[in-house]
Design a protein around this motif. Structure first.
Motif, PDB file in Angstrom:
ATOM      1  N   GLY A  69     -50.261  32.569  54.820  1.00 14.68           N
ATOM      2  CA  GLY A  69     -48.911  32.522  54.268  1.00 14.68           C
ATOM      3  C   GLY A  69     -48.713  33.226  52.939  1.00 14.68           C
ATOM      4  N   ALA A  70     -49.528  34.233  52.650  1.00 13.98           N
ATOM      5  CA  ALA A  70     -49.376  34.973  51.387  1.00 13.98           C
ATOM      6  C   ALA A  70     -48.117  35.833  51.416  1.00 13.98           C
ATOM      7  CB  ALA A  70     -50.591  35.858  51.149  1.00 13.98           C
ATOM      8  N   ARG A  71     -47.466  35.907  50.275  1.00 10.78           N
ATOM      9  CA  ARG A  71     -46.365  36.843  50.076  1.00 10.78           C
ATOM     10  C   ARG A  71     -46.860  37.860  49.043  1.00 10.78           C
ATOM     11  NH1 ARG A  71     -44.836  32.049  50.897  1.00 10.78           N
ATOM     12  NH2 ARG A  71     -44.876  31.322  48.758  1.00 10.78           N
ATOM     13  N   ILE A  72     -46.792  39.125  49.383  1.00 10.31           N
ATOM     14  CA  ILE A  72     -47.267  40.175  48.481  1.00 10.31           C
ATOM     15  C   ILE A  72     -46.155  40.481  47.479  1.00 10.31           C
ATOM     16  CG2 ILE A  72     -48.081  42.546  48.306  1.00 10.31           C
ATOM     17  CD1 ILE A  72     -49.060  42.229  51.261  1.00 10.31           C
ATOM     18  N   LEU A  73     -46.423  40.208  46.204  1.00  8.93           N
ATOM     19  CA  LEU A  73     -45.442  40.478  45.156  1.00  8.93           C
ATOM     20  C   LEU A  73     -45.690  41.828  44.498  1.00  8.93           C
ATOM     21  CD1 LEU A  73     -45.228  36.974  43.438  1.00  8.93           C
ATOM     22  CD2 LEU A  73     -43.885  37.880  45.347  1.00  8.93           C
ATOM     23  N   ALA A  74     -46.938  42.240  44.440  1.00 11.53           N
ATOM     24  CA  ALA A  74     -47.296  43.558  43.896  1.00 11.53           C
ATOM     25  C   ALA A  74     -48.547  44.027  44.617  1.00 11.53           C
ATOM     26  CB  ALA A  74     -47.557  43.479  42.390  1.00 11.53           C
ATOM     27  N   ARG A  75     -48.598  45.330  44.911  1.00  9.96           N
ATOM     28  CA  ARG A  75     -49.771  45.915  45.571  1.00  9.96           C
ATOM     29  C   ARG A  75     -49.782  47.393  45.226  1.00  9.96           C
ATOM     30  NH1 ARG A  75     -49.417  45.805  51.745  1.00  9.96           N
ATOM     31  NH2 ARG A  75     -48.076  47.551  51.315  1.00  9.96           N
ATOM     32  N   GLY A  76     -50.713  47.765  44.356  1.00  8.26           N
ATOM     33  CA  GLY A  76     -50.747  49.161  43.930  1.00  8.26           C
ATOM     34  C   GLY A  76     -49.520  49.447  43.083  1.00  8.26           C
ATOM     35  N   GLY A  77     -48.933  50.567  43.299  1.00  8.82           N
ATOM     36  CA  GLY A  77     -47.722  50.910  42.565  1.00  8.82           C
ATOM     37  C   GLY A  77     -47.983  51.314  41.126  1.00  8.82           C
ATOM     38  N   ARG A  78     -46.904  51.573  40.429  1.00 10.10           N
ATOM     39  CA  ARG A  78     -47.005  52.029  39.036  1.00 10.10           C
ATOM     40  C   ARG A  78     -47.513  50.906  38.144  1.00 10.10           C
ATOM     41  NH1 ARG A  78     -41.813  54.778  36.822  1.00 10.10           N
ATOM     42  NH2 ARG A  78     -41.062  52.642  37.014  1.00 10.10           N
ATOM     43  N   TYR A  79     -48.222  51.295  37.109  1.00 10.67           N
ATOM     44  CA  TYR A  79     -48.658  50.348  36.088  1.00 10.67           C
ATOM     45  C   TYR A  79     -48.764  51.099  34.775  1.00 10.67           C
ATOM     46  CZ  TYR A  79     -53.295  52.418  36.058  1.00 10.67           C
ATOM     47  OH  TYR A  79     -54.335  53.300  35.919  1.00 10.67           O
ATOM     48  N   HIS A  80     -48.724  50.365  33.699  1.00  7.23           N
ATOM     49  CA  HIS A  80     -48.875  50.968  32.382  1.00  7.23           C
ATOM     50  C   HIS A  80     -49.751  50.042  31.550  1.00  7.23           C
ATOM     51  CE1 HIS A  80     -47.764  53.509  28.998  1.00  7.23           C
ATOM     52  NE2 HIS A  80     -47.713  52.394  28.280  1.00  7.23           N
ATOM     53  N   GLU A  81     -50.823  50.562  31.040  1.00  8.10           N
ATOM     54  CA  GLU A  81     -51.745  49.783  30.217  1.00  8.10           C
ATOM     55  C   GLU A  81     -51.064  49.444  28.894  1.00  8.10           C
ATOM     56  OE1 GLU A  81     -55.777  50.844  27.864  1.00  8.10           O
ATOM     57  OE2 GLU A  81     -55.667  51.489  29.940  1.00  8.10           O
ATOM     58  N   LEU A  82     -50.909  48.164  28.641  1.00 12.80           N
ATOM     59  CA  LEU A  82     -50.291  47.725  27.389  1.00 12.80           C
ATOM     60  C   LEU A  82     -51.346  47.315  26.364  1.00 12.80           C
ATOM     61  CD1 LEU A  82     -47.352  45.636  28.847  1.00 12.80           C
ATOM     62  CD2 LEU A  82     -47.266  47.957  27.915  1.00 12.80           C
ATOM     63  N   GLU A  83     -52.311  46.526  26.793  1.00  9.21           N
ATOM     64  CA  GLU A  83     -53.399  46.101  25.913  1.00  9.21           C
ATOM     65  C   GLU A  83     -54.637  45.893  26.772  1.00  9.21           C
ATOM     66  OE1 GLU A  83     -52.693  42.948  23.124  1.00  9.21           O
ATOM     67  OE2 GLU A  83     -50.534  43.339  23.141  1.00  9.21           O
ATOM     68  N   GLY A  84     -55.794  46.197  26.219  1.00  7.96           N
ATOM     69  CA  GLY A  84     -57.047  46.011  26.951  1.00  7.96           C
ATOM     70  C   GLY A  84     -57.229  47.077  28.011  1.00  7.96           C
ATOM     71  N   ALA A  85     -58.320  46.921  28.752  1.00  4.51           N
ATOM     72  CA  ALA A  85     -58.645  47.883  29.809  1.00  4.51           C
ATOM     73  C   ALA A  85     -57.822  47.585  31.059  1.00  4.51           C
ATOM     74  CB  ALA A  85     -60.130  47.817  30.138  1.00  4.51           C
ATOM     75  N   ALA A  86     -57.221  48.603  31.614  1.00  4.47           N
ATOM     76  CA  ALA A  86     -56.441  48.442  32.843  1.00  4.47           C
ATOM     77  C   ALA A  86     -57.260  48.941  34.026  1.00  4.47           C
ATOM     78  CB  ALA A  86     -55.140  49.239  32.748  1.00  4.47           C
ATOM     79  N   ARG A  87     -56.874  48.519  35.198  1.00  2.98           N
ATOM     80  CA  ARG A  87     -57.453  49.034  36.440  1.00  2.98           C
ATOM     81  C   ARG A  87     -56.318  49.676  37.233  1.00  2.98           C
ATOM     82  NH1 ARG A  87     -62.757  47.888  37.365  1.00  2.98           N
ATOM     83  NH2 ARG A  87     -63.609  46.128  36.214  1.00  2.98           N
ATOM     84  N   PRO A  88     -56.630  50.697  38.028  1.00  4.34           N
ATOM     85  CA  PRO A  88     -55.559  51.450  38.695  1.00  4.34           C
ATOM     86  C   PRO A  88     -54.883  50.735  39.864  1.00  4.34           C
ATOM     87  CG  PRO A  88     -57.705  52.387  39.216  1.00  4.34           C
ATOM     88  CD  PRO A  88     -57.930  51.329  38.186  1.00  4.34           C
ATOM     89  N   ARG A  89     -55.480  49.672  40.380  1.00  2.00           N
ATOM     90  CA  ARG A  89     -54.863  48.954  41.502  1.00  2.00           C
ATOM     91  C   ARG A  89     -54.691  47.493  41.092  1.00  2.00           C
ATOM     92  NH1 ARG A  89     -53.488  49.887  46.517  1.00  2.00           N
ATOM     93  NH2 ARG A  89     -53.563  48.240  48.060  1.00  2.00           N
ATOM     94  N   ASN A  90     -53.480  46.999  41.205  1.00  2.00           N
ATOM     95  CA  ASN A  90     -53.162  45.628  40.813  1.00  2.00           C
ATOM     96  C   ASN A  90     -52.419  44.952  41.956  1.00  2.00           C
ATOM     97  OD1 ASN A  90     -53.922  45.716  37.799  1.00  2.00           O
ATOM     98  ND2 ASN A  90     -52.735  47.567  38.150  1.00  2.00           N
ATOM     99  N   VAL A  91     -52.839  43.728  42.274  1.00  2.00           N
ATOM    100  CA  VAL A  91     -52.263  43.001  43.404  1.00  2.00           C
ATOM    101  C   VAL A  91     -51.907  41.591  42.944  1.00  2.00           C
ATOM    102  CG1 VAL A  91     -52.692  42.137  45.747  1.00  2.00           C
ATOM    103  CG2 VAL A  91     -53.688  44.325  45.019  1.00  2.00           C
ATOM    104  N   ILE A  92     -50.733  41.129  43.330  1.00  2.00           N
ATOM    105  CA  ILE A  92     -50.331  39.741  43.089  1.00  2.00           C
ATOM    106  C   ILE A  92     -49.867  39.163  44.417  1.00  2.00           C
ATOM    107  CG2 ILE A  92     -48.818  38.158  41.846  1.00  2.00           C
ATOM    108  CD1 ILE A  92     -48.505  40.380  39.714  1.00  2.00           C
ATOM    109  N   LEU A  93     -50.518  38.076  44.825  1.00  2.00           N
ATOM    110  CA  LEU A  93     -50.151  37.363  46.049  1.00  2.00           C
ATOM    111  C   LEU A  93     -49.605  35.997  45.665  1.00  2.00           C
ATOM    112  CD1 LEU A  93     -53.361  38.000  48.194  1.00  2.00           C
ATOM    113  CD2 LEU A  93     -51.267  39.373  48.107  1.00  2.00           C
ATOM    114  N   GLU A  94     -48.527  35.590  46.310  1.00  2.00           N
ATOM    115  CA  GLU A  94     -47.945  34.273  46.066  1.00  2.00           C
ATOM    116  C   GLU A  94     -48.210  33.371  47.267  1.00  2.00           C
ATOM    117  OE1 GLU A  94     -43.790  33.035  44.252  1.00  2.00           O
ATOM    118  OE2 GLU A  94     -43.614  33.512  46.399  1.00  2.00           O
ATOM    119  N   PHE A  95     -48.571  32.112  46.973  1.00  2.00           N
ATOM    120  CA  PHE A  95     -48.791  31.100  47.999  1.00  2.00           C
ATOM    121  C   PHE A  95     -47.934  29.883  47.672  1.00  2.00           C
ATOM    122  CE2 PHE A  95     -52.446  33.811  48.037  1.00  2.00           C
ATOM    123  CZ  PHE A  95     -52.819  33.888  49.364  1.00  2.00           C
TER     124      PHE A  95
END
Length: 103
Positions: free
Chosen positions: A34-60
């Motif tokens: 029952g996961a809902r994908i809120l973010a998967r890949g897409g644009r990102y901008h490093e604001l603070e700290g080290a960023a990674r190029p792929r970011n995923v957020i799943l909602e349950f």
């Protein structure tokens, strides 16, 4: 009202073929749990700290449901394909019962 649960992943892929296989299997686990994908890949901008190029957020529906997804045999099978394909930070976070805002 029960607080939602979120799986948050920050990923750097080294083996795109193996990671694609992982993603396909993980998607099946997401659907089953029952996961809902809120973010998967897409644009990102490093604001603070080290960023990674792929970011995923799943909602349950709950924190426990998010944990069950990660612990499930379906996800653990998918995970085996990801272990040497990517560097990842992965966590489960409990949401708030009600939105928090300026009052």
């Amino acid at each position: 009202m029960t607080a939602k649960g979120y799986v948050i992943a920050r990923v750097s892929v080294q083996d795109s073929d193996a990671y694609a296989h992982y993603a396909q299997l993980a998607r099946l686990a997401m659907e089953r749990h029952g996961a809902r994908i809120l973010a998967r890949g897409g644009r990102y901008h490093e604001l603070e700290g080290a960023a990674r190029p792929r970011n995923v957020i799943l909602e349950f529906d709950s924190y426990d449901a998010a944990l069950r997804y990660w612990q499930s045999p379906e996800y653990q099978d998918a995970r085996r394909h990801r272990l040497h394909a990517a560097e990842i930070e992965l966590c489960v976070v409990e949401g708030v019962d009600e939105p928090v805002g300026d009052r």
